[in-house]
Motif scaffolding. Structure first.
Motif, PDB file in Angstrom:
ATOM      1  N   LYS A 139       0.844  -1.196   0.000  1.00  0.00           N
ATOM      2  CA  LYS A 139       0.000   0.000   0.000  1.00  0.00           C
ATOM      3  C   LYS A 139       0.875   1.240   0.000  1.00  0.00           C
ATOM      4  O   LYS A 139       1.717   1.403   0.892  1.00  0.00           O
ATOM      5  N   LYS A 161      -3.373   4.565  -2.116  1.00  0.00           N
ATOM      6  CA  LYS A 161      -4.300   5.152  -1.151  1.00  0.00           C
ATOM      7  C   LYS A 161      -4.166   6.663  -1.239  1.00  0.00           C
ATOM      8  O   LYS A 161      -3.075   7.205  -1.069  1.00  0.00           O
ATOM      9  N   THR A 162      -5.276   7.324  -1.542  1.00  0.00           N
ATOM     10  CA  THR A 162      -5.189   8.773  -1.706  1.00  0.00           C
ATOM     11  C   THR A 162      -5.753   9.476  -0.482  1.00  0.00           C
ATOM     12  O   THR A 162      -6.779   9.090   0.059  1.00  0.00           O
ATOM     13  N   TYR A 163      -5.067  10.500  -0.053  1.00  0.00           N
ATOM     14  CA  TYR A 163      -5.443  11.264   1.127  1.00  0.00           C
ATOM     15  C   TYR A 163      -5.784  12.695   0.748  1.00  0.00           C
ATOM     16  O   TYR A 163      -5.282  13.203  -0.249  1.00  0.00           O
ATOM     17  N   GLU A 171       1.126  10.588   8.478  1.00  0.00           N
ATOM     18  CA  GLU A 171       0.701  10.075   9.779  1.00  0.00           C
ATOM     19  C   GLU A 171       0.356   8.583   9.683  1.00  0.00           C
ATOM     20  O   GLU A 171       0.736   7.783  10.526  1.00  0.00           O
ATOM     21  N   ASP A 172      -0.364   8.211   8.618  1.00  0.00           N
ATOM     22  CA  ASP A 172      -0.716   6.805   8.430  1.00  0.00           C
ATOM     23  C   ASP A 172       0.524   5.945   8.196  1.00  0.00           C
ATOM     24  O   ASP A 172       0.578   4.798   8.613  1.00  0.00           O
ATOM     25  N   LYS A 175       2.122   5.373  11.455  1.00  0.00           N
ATOM     26  CA  LYS A 175       1.329   4.429  12.244  1.00  0.00           C
ATOM     27  C   LYS A 175       1.383   3.026  11.664  1.00  0.00           C
ATOM     28  O   LYS A 175       0.848   2.090  12.241  1.00  0.00           O
ATOM     29  N   ARG A 177       0.024   1.971   8.767  1.00  0.00           N
ATOM     30  CA  ARG A 177      -1.143   1.533   8.003  1.00  0.00           C
ATOM     31  C   ARG A 177      -0.831   1.422   6.513  1.00  0.00           C
ATOM     32  O   ARG A 177      -1.549   0.768   5.783  1.00  0.00           O
TER      33      ARG A 177
ATOM     34  N   PHE B 131     -12.757  10.971  12.315  1.00  0.00           N
ATOM     35  CA  PHE B 131     -11.397  11.475  12.498  1.00  0.00           C
ATOM     36  C   PHE B 131     -10.851  11.007  13.839  1.00  0.00           C
ATOM     37  O   PHE B 131      -9.702  10.616  13.953  1.00  0.00           O
ATOM     38  N   ILE B 133     -11.662   8.389  15.786  1.00  0.00           N
ATOM     39  CA  ILE B 133     -11.320   6.973  15.901  1.00  0.00           C
ATOM     40  C   ILE B 133     -10.123   6.638  15.027  1.00  0.00           C
ATOM     41  O   ILE B 133      -9.244   5.871  15.424  1.00  0.00           O
ATOM     42  N   TYR B 134     -10.049   7.248  13.856  1.00  0.00           N
ATOM     43  CA  TYR B 134      -8.967   6.888  12.928  1.00  0.00           C
ATOM     44  C   TYR B 134      -7.636   7.509  13.344  1.00  0.00           C
ATOM     45  O   TYR B 134      -6.634   6.821  13.450  1.00  0.00           O
ATOM     46  N   TYR B 135      -7.638   8.803  13.582  1.00  0.00           N
ATOM     47  CA  TYR B 135      -6.359   9.479  13.815  1.00  0.00           C
ATOM     48  C   TYR B 135      -6.043   9.658  15.297  1.00  0.00           C
ATOM     49  O   TYR B 135      -4.908   9.463  15.712  1.00  0.00           O
ATOM     50  N   ALA B 138      -5.529   6.305  17.162  1.00  0.00           N
ATOM     51  CA  ALA B 138      -4.395   5.553  16.614  1.00  0.00           C
ATOM     52  C   ALA B 138      -3.182   5.685  17.529  1.00  0.00           C
ATOM     53  O   ALA B 138      -2.227   4.933  17.418  1.00  0.00           O
ATOM     54  N   LYS B 142      -3.873   0.371  16.968  1.00  0.00           N
ATOM     55  CA  LYS B 142      -3.774   0.478  15.518  1.00  0.00           C
ATOM     56  C   LYS B 142      -4.975  -0.219  14.891  1.00  0.00           C
ATOM     57  O   LYS B 142      -5.146  -1.423  15.041  1.00  0.00           O
ATOM     58  N   ILE B 143      -5.823   0.557  14.243  1.00  0.00           N
ATOM     59  CA  ILE B 143      -6.977  -0.029  13.566  1.00  0.00           C
ATOM     60  C   ILE B 143      -6.773   0.202  12.077  1.00  0.00           C
ATOM     61  O   ILE B 143      -6.500   1.319  11.663  1.00  0.00           O
ATOM     62  N   MET B 144      -6.900  -0.841  11.278  1.00  0.00           N
ATOM     63  CA  MET B 144      -6.706  -0.670   9.844  1.00  0.00           C
ATOM     64  C   MET B 144      -7.864   0.149   9.269  1.00  0.00           C
ATOM     65  O   MET B 144      -8.933   0.256   9.873  1.00  0.00           O
ATOM     66  N   ASP B 145      -7.633   0.684   8.060  1.00  0.00           N
ATOM     67  CA  ASP B 145      -8.525   1.721   7.535  1.00  0.00           C
ATOM     68  C   ASP B 145     -10.008   1.354   7.545  1.00  0.00           C
ATOM     69  O   ASP B 145     -10.825   2.029   8.142  1.00  0.00           O
ATOM     70  N   LEU B 224     -11.154   9.004   5.179  1.00  0.00           N
ATOM     71  CA  LEU B 224     -10.157   8.133   5.806  1.00  0.00           C
ATOM     72  C   LEU B 224      -9.374   7.367   4.750  1.00  0.00           C
ATOM     73  O   LEU B 224      -8.826   6.311   5.031  1.00  0.00           O
TER      74      LEU B 224
END
Lengths: 251, 279
Positions: A139, A161-163, A171-172, A175, A177, B131, B133-135, B138, B142-145, B224
């Motif tokens: 990814k 994956k587009t942000y 940040e991802d 982390k 991801r 936002f 829960i995700y950021y 985190a 760690k929760i995947m997308d 997300l």
């Protein structure tokens, strides 16, 4: 009936005010409203004082001073920034816009003002992967609609994956991801080498793998604004202000 | 969201979000539902046919066909949207049932806990919850997308569905409970055997309504980086600059989906009515 007359008079007055203020604008110094997506440090970002700062901002401000026009920056989300330009919501976009043939079809560009390349950022632990082609089955993130995202999408096997913002992608990545982020090298350097939060976790691999030039975009055919901006940029280059700015922001 | 009106005599739940559910008695050929549904389908078919560039490319990109019109399930925005919606509603129903039962519980700790949950969640915009829960979370887990998206949607909608369950349970006439207790059942037995089966009937239409609302709100997860319909559309528009064409197609697809499901909910409601009248 009375109400109608009052309404009519009020609207008459406001229309005439509007016209007066319009005509005033024309006599004064030309003001160019420039959209920028201020989430792209160090090129353009919002600092602690909520002011939009960065290399592009300084550059265009200097160009404006040289060519004798005024600039006003307007923070705009990246994925609609060119739609706003086409709809004349602002006069120009100066937001690390790479000049591409695809984009030239829908907008006009100034002369290039700086050149950069796409770079890969990964986590410190990841070794051995240095080219985008090696990231098959992984990814990889980028900001939506950027040349980084376009480069990744050339590899079908990579999950793109587009942000909305590059900061969220970084940040991802930190982390865990996603496996890598592709962005312009000044931005990569800012996050992976300078940012106190990320410099211990992230690193840049390989060399910049594209050569791209930034230009200021204006709506197709908007020659008046384009000429002003071009004049400013060439004067900035002549006087060597651009080298100073590169030293200040890009190192 | 659904507002529930308690009526002892009729067990009827009224829905303020009524636009979603077509009026039953509107049976003319040109009902609002028919006009919008078939109009949307016609637009979906005719636009790509009339100007393949860019409409048919947009369609390929967001629904997930490759160059040869083969369906590519991994890249389908449509499938992603369904995935998020179905998983979220599943977990939301589970959370909702627990919360609904908790809200009528006589144990004050559980009751208070569930009420606080409902109050807190309903007071925070879904976008902020996503936002958060995700950021924000985190930092700790760690929760995947896609799981982060599903968890956030389920937690949010769990609160609303919990309220539906609570009102549904309370809409069952008191006599039912009293009769069950008189027959020697315990309170919990009475709830599981007598009250809940009747509640299901009452709450199904508003829950169907929540499902449609959730389907629409699932477009929020595109922030997300979940590649759902909207995110795919934005990806296409941001590189091709066909903003008008892309968002037209995205809107049409959402419209067809919600209209289709609102019809299903309406039919379901109708069936329930018939059943209720027969028994």
């Amino acid at each position: 009936m009375k109400k109608g007359i009052i309404l009519f008079i009020v609207s008459l007055i406001s229309v005439s005010f509007f016209m007066v203020s319009c005509s005033k604008d024309k006599t004064a110094v030309k003001k160019i409203v420039v959209a920028t997506d201020a989430t792209w440090p160090p090129m353009e970002y919002v600092d602690e004082n909520k002011k939009i700062v960065g290399f592009d901002i300084d550059y265009l401000t200097a160009a404006a001073k040289e060519a004798g026009f005024e600039v006003e920056f307007q923070n705009t989300a990246w994925d609609g920034i060119f739609a706003g330009l086409a709809a004349n919501k602002y006069d120009a976009v100066c937001s690390s816009v790479t000049i591409t043939d695809e984009r030239k079809k829908t907008m006009d560009f100034s002369i290039p003002y700086v050149s950069i390349g796409q770079t890969i950022v990964v986590k410190k632990e990841l070794n051995g992967l240095e080219e985008l082609s090696q990231f098959k089955g992984k990814k990889v993130g980028a900001q939506i609609g950027t040349t980084g995202a376009i480069e990744i999408s050339k590899y079908k096997e990579i999950t793109l994956k587009t942000y909305d913002e590059i900061g969220l992608a970084i940040e991802d990545l930190a982390k865990g991801r996603i496996d890598a982020v592709v962005c312009d090298n000044p931005i990569a350097a800012n996050y992976a080498l300078l940012n106190p939060k990320y410099k211990e976790v992230l690193k840049i691999v390989g060399k910049p793998f594209t050569t791209e030039e930034y230009g200021v975009a204006v709506a197709k055919g908007n020659k008046e604004v384009l000429d002003l901006i071009n004049a400013g940029i060439s004067k900035v280059k002549e006087k060597g202000i651009d080298k100073e700015l590169e030293k200040k922001w890009l190192r | 969201m659904a507002k529930i009106e308690e009526k002892q005599s009729k067990q009827k739940i009224e829905i303020t979000d009524g636009v979603l559910i077509p009026a039953r008695d509107d049976s003319s050929i040109f009902s609002a539902w028919r006009i919008s549904f078939y109009g949307a389908i016609a637009a979906l078919v005719v636009l790509p046919f009339l100007s393949p560039e860019p409409y048919s490319h947009v369609l390929k990109f967001i629904i997930g066909f490759d160059e040869n019109w083969r369906f590519d399930i991994g890249n389908s925005g449509l499938v992603k949207t369904f995935e998020v919606t179905v998983l979220s509603i599943f977990f939301a129903l589970f959370i909702g049932l627990l919360v609904g039962l908790g809200r009528i519980s006589r144990i004050s700790f559980i009751n208070r806990l569930c009420t606080v949950y409902v109050e807190v969640i309903r007071g925070i915009p879904l976008l902020v919850q996503l936002f958060y829960i995700y950021y924000a979370l985190a930092k700790f887990v760690k929760i995947m997308d896609i799981s982060a998206a599903v968890i956030a949607m389920a937690i949010c909608y769990g609160a609303y569905i919990g309220e539906i369950f609570r009102a549904g349970i309370q809409s069952i006439p008191k006599g039912q409970m009293e009769a069950a207790l008189a027959l020697g059942m315990s309170r919990s037995q009475a709830i599981y055997r007598i009250i809940l089966p009747q509640t299901i009937k009452v709450v199904l239409p508003p829950i169907g309504n929540e499902f449609i609302a959730l389907l629409k709100d699932s477009s929020l997860v595109s922030i997300l980086a979940v590649s759902d319909l909207l995110r795919r559309g934005r990806e296409y528009a941001s590189t091709s600059f066909y903003y008008f064409e892309t968002y037209t197609m995205v809107a049409i697809i959402y419209l067809i989906l919600t209209l289709f499901f609102s019809r299903l909910v309406a039919i379901m409601e109708e069936r329930m009515k018939i059943n209720a009248n027969q028994s």
